[in-house]
Design an enzyme around this catalytic site. Sequence first.
Site, PDB file in Angstrom:
ATOM      1  N   LYS A  95     -13.767  64.509  11.448  1.00 20.84           N
ATOM      2  CA  LYS A  95     -13.433  64.479   9.920  1.00 20.84           C
ATOM      3  C   LYS A  95     -12.739  63.076   9.792  1.00 20.84           C
ATOM      4  CE  LYS A  95     -11.297  67.956   8.142  1.00 20.84           C
ATOM      5  NZ  LYS A  95     -11.824  67.623   6.977  1.00 20.84           N
ATOM      6  N   GLU A 104      -5.057  65.469   6.420  1.00 22.72           N
ATOM      7  CA  GLU A 104      -5.890  66.786   6.731  1.00 22.72           C
ATOM      8  C   GLU A 104      -5.570  67.576   7.839  1.00 22.72           C
ATOM      9  OE1 GLU A 104      -9.890  65.544   4.466  1.00 22.72           O
ATOM     10  OE2 GLU A 104      -9.603  64.950   6.593  1.00 22.72           O
TER      11      GLU A 104
END
EC number: 5.3.1.6
Length: 224
Positions: A95, A104
């Site tokens: 990611k 995140e």
Amino acid sequence: MDNLKKQVGIKAAEFVKSGMVVGLGTGSTAAYFVEELGRRIAEEQLEITGVTTSNVTSSQARALGIPLASIDEVDYVDLTVDGADEIDSSLNGIKGGGAALLMEKIVATYSKDYIWIVDESKLSENLGSFKIPVEVIPYGSQQVFKKFEAAGYAPTWRLNEENERLITDMHHFIIDLHISQIKEPEKLAEELDLMGGVVEHGLFNNMVKKVIVAGNEGVRIINK
């Protein structure tokens, strides 16, 4: 492709119930999840508190009327839903294509449940098709870059639209690593974790147990 992203965003929103603290991911797929939560708040009187993973998502959520809190203002996050850039057969992932990997990972780490939403093009046997973002503090970052070069990781600086080094929401730089066929993502993650100057990296290993995937034949759920 946008239709597939919308399908998984709407499906993931079905797991959200009133009273939850919900982690709101970043990126084009997660944006559809946030959009659906906004609709449910307006039309179904859904009552939630959102914890965002980027300034972009914060702006979207506020515009949709989603109440927000900082990760430090809640006891825990019930559920976080986010996209992923690549997922292997063991549900490890990469990611950070949207440069929000640090926030995140923090929100995901302190979540009781964590779901990824993707289209089927993001699935692969082994990681390596997508670059691995590494968030670094500016001080000493050139030394980190040279170390990555020496290791054969083909590093590149993440640049902004002005062709200058991109600065993240947390005021760091990003170095993207281009490594094909990452067969031991846990080992690579440990190496990056121990490197001075590295704040965070985009390897999300052993963090999710559910992935919602959209393809030409509809939506399916992969459980670990």
